[in-house]
Design a protein around this motif. Structure first.
Motif, short mmCIF file in Angstrom:
data_model
loop_
_atom_site.label_atom_id
_atom_site.label_comp_id
_atom_site.label_asym_id
_atom_site.label_seq_id
_atom_site.Cartn_x
_atom_site.Cartn_y
_atom_site.Cartn_z
N VAL A 36 0.94 -1.31 -0.02
CA VAL A 36 0.11 0.07 -0.08
C VAL A 36 0.92 1.38 0.17
CG1 VAL A 36 -1.82 1.29 1.27
CG2 VAL A 36 -1.88 -1.32 1.30
N GLU A 62 -2.58 -2.27 6.34
CA GLU A 62 -3.79 -1.47 6.09
C GLU A 62 -4.71 -2.26 5.74
OE1 GLU A 62 -4.13 2.04 6.05
OE2 GLU A 62 -1.71 2.45 6.36
N ARG A 101 -7.01 -2.10 3.33
CA ARG A 101 -7.11 -2.30 1.93
C ARG A 101 -5.88 -1.53 1.11
NH1 ARG A 101 -9.14 2.36 -0.74
NH2 ARG A 101 -9.93 3.90 0.73
N ALA A 102 -5.43 -2.00 -0.16
CA ALA A 102 -4.67 -1.64 -0.85
C ALA A 102 -5.14 -0.35 -1.69
CB ALA A 102 -4.34 -2.59 -2.06
N ALA A 154 -1.13 -4.68 2.48
CA ALA A 154 -2.53 -4.56 2.79
C ALA A 154 -2.97 -5.90 3.49
CB ALA A 154 -3.24 -4.90 1.34
#
Length: 280
Positions: free
Chosen positions: A22, A92, A94-95, A53
């Motif tokens: 990410v 994180e 999401r990417a 991610a």
């Protein structure tokens, strides 16, 4: 000699293109991925810090990033990579979004790196300033026309600024209004105009500035037999080389041109090459 920052930049772009990495913007300094490299002769050691991610095994992500960075640095710089340490310092949910660059042989989706462009234009200031100047210019011209009787009614209603406000038309309003509109249009065009490219592509992940291409061309020309001195200057689409030689002019000209073309064969857009000879 390959600069340390060039190695770091290649490592950062390679890590960023991994589908499970990410991109994080830094508040102060560089964000993530971030690389640090030590270059000694023809060998280098690299440390890469990334955010991953959620949902991918971290050991697998680190191993894939390590392998990709090793391969790309060796391929693009010719340096031997002694070690690549990958530190995953954040996870994180999401990417980050980016331009899809396809799926690699390892089945991992990669992101395409963007080419460098000129520094960002002051878009907000340009748009706002341009609109304000155009409005002021239009008001000035309208007040001038009203004073000559060509336009009826109030251009600026008194209720906008209070009943005591009185706009007194003057002779300078017309040229000042025209100038304000022209400057406003220039600001609007500057704000929306696409930013120009500043680098030449030298492969899939590497960009160089025209002066760097000129140094490569001069180095290639200096290696040609009978050449005693060489220099070059370059723009994005033009390269001019000047060489001093005691050899046959026709042979040296052709060999210098071929040497430069071979050295810059991966550069896009391909510059037009001009070679001038001087007798030694």
């Amino acid at each position: 000699m390959i600069a340390q920052r060039a190695v770091e930049r290649i490592a950062e772009i390679t890590a960023r293109r991994h589908g499970a990495v990410v991109r994080r913007d830094g508040v102060l300094g560089r964000g993530l991925p971030k690389a640090r490299a030590v270059v000694a002769g023809r060998r280098t050691r690299i440390e890469v810090e990334v955010a991953a991610a959620w949902g991918r095994p971290l050991e697998q992500v680190a191993a894939e990033v390590r392998q990709a960075v090793t391969e790309d640095v060796e391929r693009f710089t010719g340096l031997g990579v002694d070690r690549v340490d990958v530190d995953i310092t954040a996870v994180e949910p999401r990417a980050a979004t980016g331009e899809a660059g396809g799926v690699g042989a390892d089945g991992v989706e990669r992101l395409a790196a963007k080419a460098p462009v000129a520094g960002p234009a002051a878009r907000g200031f340009g748009l706002a300033g341009g609109l304000v100047l155009i409005a002021l210019g239009a008001v000035g011209i309208a007040e001038m026309l009203r004073s000559t009787g060509l336009l009826r009614g109030q251009v600026i209603p008194q209720g906008w600024f209070g009943r005591t406000m009185v706009v007194a038309p003057a002779g300078w309003l017309r040229p000042a209004g025209i100038a304000a509109i022209v400057v406003g249009l220039i600001l609007l065009v500057a704000a929306v105009k696409p930013r120009r490219r500043t680098h030449l592509a030298a492969g899939e992940l590497v960009w160089i500035r025209p002066p760097a291409a000129a140094r490569l061309a001069a180095d290639s020309a200096a290696r040609v037999d009978s050449v005693t001195a060489a220099s070059a200057d370059a723009k994005r689409r033009r390269l001019h080389a000047t060489v001093t030689t005691f050899g046959d002019p026709s042979r040296v000209h052709d060999e210098v041109r071929t040497a430069i073309a071979d050295r810059l064969s991966t550069v896009t857009p391909t510059p037009r090459i001009r070679v001038d000879l001087r007798e030694d």
